[in-house]
Design a protein around this motif. Sequence first.
Motif, PDB file in Angstrom:
ATOM      1  N   THR A 185      -1.568  -2.918  -2.680  1.00 48.56           N
ATOM      2  CA  THR A 185      -0.154  -3.179  -2.417  1.00 48.56           C
ATOM      3  C   THR A 185       0.365  -4.308  -3.312  1.00 48.56           C
ATOM      4  N   GLY A 186      -0.426  -5.380  -3.456  1.00 47.90           N
ATOM      5  CA  GLY A 186      -0.009  -6.491  -4.308  1.00 47.90           C
ATOM      6  C   GLY A 186       0.153  -6.072  -5.760  1.00 47.90           C
ATOM      7  N   SER A 187      -0.788  -5.306  -6.271  1.00 47.69           N
ATOM      8  CA  SER A 187      -0.695  -4.849  -7.660  1.00 47.69           C
ATOM      9  C   SER A 187       0.510  -3.944  -7.866  1.00 47.69           C
ATOM     10  N   LEU A 188       0.779  -3.109  -6.882  1.00 47.79           N
ATOM     11  CA  LEU A 188       1.939  -2.224  -6.980  1.00 47.79           C
ATOM     12  C   LEU A 188       3.242  -3.018  -6.995  1.00 47.79           C
ATOM     13  N   LEU A 189       3.340  -4.019  -6.156  1.00 47.75           N
ATOM     14  CA  LEU A 189       4.545  -4.847  -6.114  1.00 47.75           C
ATOM     15  C   LEU A 189       4.750  -5.626  -7.404  1.00 47.75           C
ATOM     16  N   ARG A 190       3.647  -6.059  -8.008  1.00 39.95           N
ATOM     17  CA  ARG A 190       3.751  -6.826  -9.257  1.00 39.95           C
ATOM     18  C   ARG A 190       4.030  -5.941 -10.460  1.00 39.95           C
ATOM     19  N   GLY A 191       4.080  -4.642 -10.250  1.00 38.71           N
ATOM     20  CA  GLY A 191       4.399  -3.724 -11.337  1.00 38.71           C
ATOM     21  C   GLY A 191       3.260  -3.468 -12.287  1.00 38.71           C
ATOM     22  N   GLU A 192       2.037  -3.700 -11.868  1.00 37.94           N
ATOM     23  CA  GLU A 192       0.881  -3.461 -12.735  1.00 37.94           C
ATOM     24  C   GLU A 192       0.646  -1.968 -12.923  1.00 37.94           C
ATOM     25  N   SER A 193      -0.039  -1.630 -13.993  1.00 40.67           N
ATOM     26  CA  SER A 193      -0.345  -0.237 -14.276  1.00 40.67           C
ATOM     27  C   SER A 193      -1.267   0.336 -13.197  1.00 40.67           C
ATOM     28  N   PHE A 194      -1.109   1.623 -12.935  1.00 44.44           N
ATOM     29  CA  PHE A 194      -1.906   2.288 -11.897  1.00 44.44           C
ATOM     30  C   PHE A 194      -3.397   2.148 -12.152  1.00 44.44           C
ATOM     31  N   THR A 195      -3.802   2.080 -13.404  1.00 42.65           N
ATOM     32  CA  THR A 195      -5.224   1.978 -13.732  1.00 42.65           C
ATOM     33  C   THR A 195      -5.839   0.663 -13.235  1.00 42.65           C
ATOM     34  N   PHE A 196      -4.986  -0.371 -13.024  1.00 44.78           N
ATOM     35  CA  PHE A 196      -5.501  -1.669 -12.596  1.00 44.78           C
ATOM     36  C   PHE A 196      -5.843  -1.695 -11.111  1.00 44.78           C
ATOM     37  N   TYR A 197      -5.192  -0.845 -10.331  1.00 44.29           N
ATOM     38  CA  TYR A 197      -5.477  -0.867  -8.889  1.00 44.29           C
ATOM     39  C   TYR A 197      -5.932   0.492  -8.352  1.00 44.29           C
ATOM     40  N   ARG A 198      -6.219   1.416  -9.271  1.00 45.22           N
ATOM     41  CA  ARG A 198      -6.718   2.726  -8.835  1.00 45.22           C
ATOM     42  C   ARG A 198      -8.026   2.589  -8.082  1.00 45.22           C
ATOM     43  N   GLN A 199      -8.887   1.646  -8.479  1.00 46.70           N
ATOM     44  CA  GLN A 199     -10.185   1.495  -7.825  1.00 46.70           C
ATOM     45  C   GLN A 199     -10.035   1.060  -6.369  1.00 46.70           C
ATOM     46  N   TRP A 200      -8.950   0.324  -6.056  1.00 49.17           N
ATOM     47  CA  TRP A 200      -8.730  -0.088  -4.665  1.00 49.17           C
ATOM     48  C   TRP A 200      -8.324   1.102  -3.802  1.00 49.17           C
ATOM     49  N   ILE A 201      -7.511   1.987  -4.361  1.00 46.79           N
ATOM     50  CA  ILE A 201      -7.143   3.204  -3.627  1.00 46.79           C
ATOM     51  C   ILE A 201      -8.365   4.096  -3.448  1.00 46.79           C
ATOM     52  N   GLU A 202      -9.204   4.168  -4.496  1.00 47.48           N
ATOM     53  CA  GLU A 202     -10.437   4.953  -4.379  1.00 47.48           C
ATOM     54  C   GLU A 202     -11.359   4.371  -3.316  1.00 47.48           C
ATOM     55  N   LEU A 203     -11.419   3.025  -3.232  1.00 49.61           N
ATOM     56  CA  LEU A 203     -12.211   2.382  -2.189  1.00 49.61           C
ATOM     57  C   LEU A 203     -11.719   2.795  -0.805  1.00 49.61           C
ATOM     58  N   LEU A 204     -10.398   2.795  -0.604  1.00 49.60           N
ATOM     59  CA  LEU A 204      -9.820   3.199   0.679  1.00 49.60           C
ATOM     60  C   LEU A 204     -10.182   4.644   1.021  1.00 49.60           C
ATOM     61  N   LEU A 205     -10.076   5.537   0.035  1.00 51.41           N
ATOM     62  CA  LEU A 205     -10.352   6.958   0.282  1.00 51.41           C
ATOM     63  C   LEU A 205     -11.831   7.189   0.588  1.00 51.41           C
ATOM     64  N   VAL A 206     -12.709   6.492  -0.124  1.00 53.18           N
ATOM     65  CA  VAL A 206     -14.148   6.618   0.152  1.00 53.18           C
ATOM     66  C   VAL A 206     -14.476   6.077   1.532  1.00 53.18           C
ATOM     67  N   PHE A 207     -13.898   4.941   1.891  1.00 56.04           N
ATOM     68  CA  PHE A 207     -14.096   4.373   3.226  1.00 56.04           C
ATOM     69  C   PHE A 207     -13.626   5.361   4.295  1.00 56.04           C
ATOM     70  N   ASP A 208     -12.448   5.946   4.087  1.00 55.59           N
ATOM     71  CA  ASP A 208     -11.917   6.922   5.047  1.00 55.59           C
ATOM     72  C   ASP A 208     -12.887   8.074   5.248  1.00 55.59           C
ATOM     73  N   LEU A 209     -13.379   8.615   4.151  1.00 54.97           N
ATOM     74  CA  LEU A 209     -14.265   9.771   4.229  1.00 54.97           C
ATOM     75  C   LEU A 209     -15.568   9.426   4.943  1.00 54.97           C
ATOM     76  N   ILE A 210     -16.204   8.337   4.538  1.00 54.06           N
ATOM     77  CA  ILE A 210     -17.505   7.974   5.106  1.00 54.06           C
ATOM     78  C   ILE A 210     -17.389   7.665   6.593  1.00 54.06           C
ATOM     79  N   PHE A 211     -16.432   6.841   6.971  1.00 53.26           N
ATOM     80  CA  PHE A 211     -16.355   6.401   8.358  1.00 53.26           C
ATOM     81  C   PHE A 211     -15.786   7.473   9.283  1.00 53.26           C
ATOM     82  N   THR A 212     -14.988   8.376   8.751  1.00 52.21           N
ATOM     83  CA  THR A 212     -14.548   9.502   9.586  1.00 52.21           C
ATOM     84  C   THR A 212     -15.730  10.408   9.906  1.00 52.21           C
ATOM     85  N   ILE A 213     -16.570  10.697   8.917  1.00 50.69           N
ATOM     86  CA  ILE A 213     -17.740  11.542   9.138  1.00 50.69           C
ATOM     87  C   ILE A 213     -18.741  10.869  10.067  1.00 50.69           C
ATOM     88  N   VAL A 214     -19.028   9.590   9.816  1.00 48.87           N
ATOM     89  CA  VAL A 214     -19.983   8.863  10.658  1.00 48.87           C
ATOM     90  C   VAL A 214     -19.478   8.761  12.094  1.00 48.87           C
TER      91      VAL A 214
END
Length: 225
Positions: A185-214
């Motif tokens: 959210t902070g990177s998005l507000l600061r107008g940074e390129s998507f490539t700079f915070y894509r890994q944080w969104i990927e972290l969220l999606l991986v967390f969602d998948l793992i913990f939903t299954i578990v």
Amino acid sequence: MTFFNIIRWIAWKDLISEMRSRENISSMFFFALIVILIFSFSFSMDQQTSHELMPGIKWVAFVFTGIIGLGKSFTAELQNDCLDNLQMNPIPRGAIYLGKLVSNLFFMLIVELILFPLFVIFFNLDVFEKIPLFVLILAAGTLGLSAVGTLFSAMTVQIRAREVMLPILLLPLIVPVMIGAVEATGSLLRGESFTFYRQWIELLLVFDLIFTIVSFWVFEFILDH
């Protein structure tokens, strides 16, 4: 009933119950609104400062608002021995979990989407061109909170001090969600390129998948004990 019909039935039951009482959404909304007002009047911020502080304030408000809703998720099932009836029925326990997850996610997203314009107004944010990415981050973070929170809500529902135990158990586990959501959210507000915070969104999606299954696998043991 088929597996997906059970999920739909449980989610629909919670939705109808909430439409009648309006207890869950209203309590979540007013708590988050108070948090927003307190922070907005506590700091005199220009737009740059708000971009730095708003992500943390936003997700603190959303997480603690979500905990209020999650705490009531299974409490309603204690009335008229509904929880015992669910346990005695020969239905997949995972379907009960997913039905509750869907209803919790729905209630939390509704409150968050109502509150989002208030964040924009009170914190002087220019985000209209970034709304799709905001919605993606919001949905990914909320799903992670709901996936873990639904499991712990069932685990603590019959404990006398459940209002205390739920946040104590839940908050340490959702630290990755908080970090990923705040950073994205902070990177998005600061107008940074998507490539700079894509890994944080990927972290969220991986967390969602793992913990939903578990949580789906563990829920049967939790409900039966």
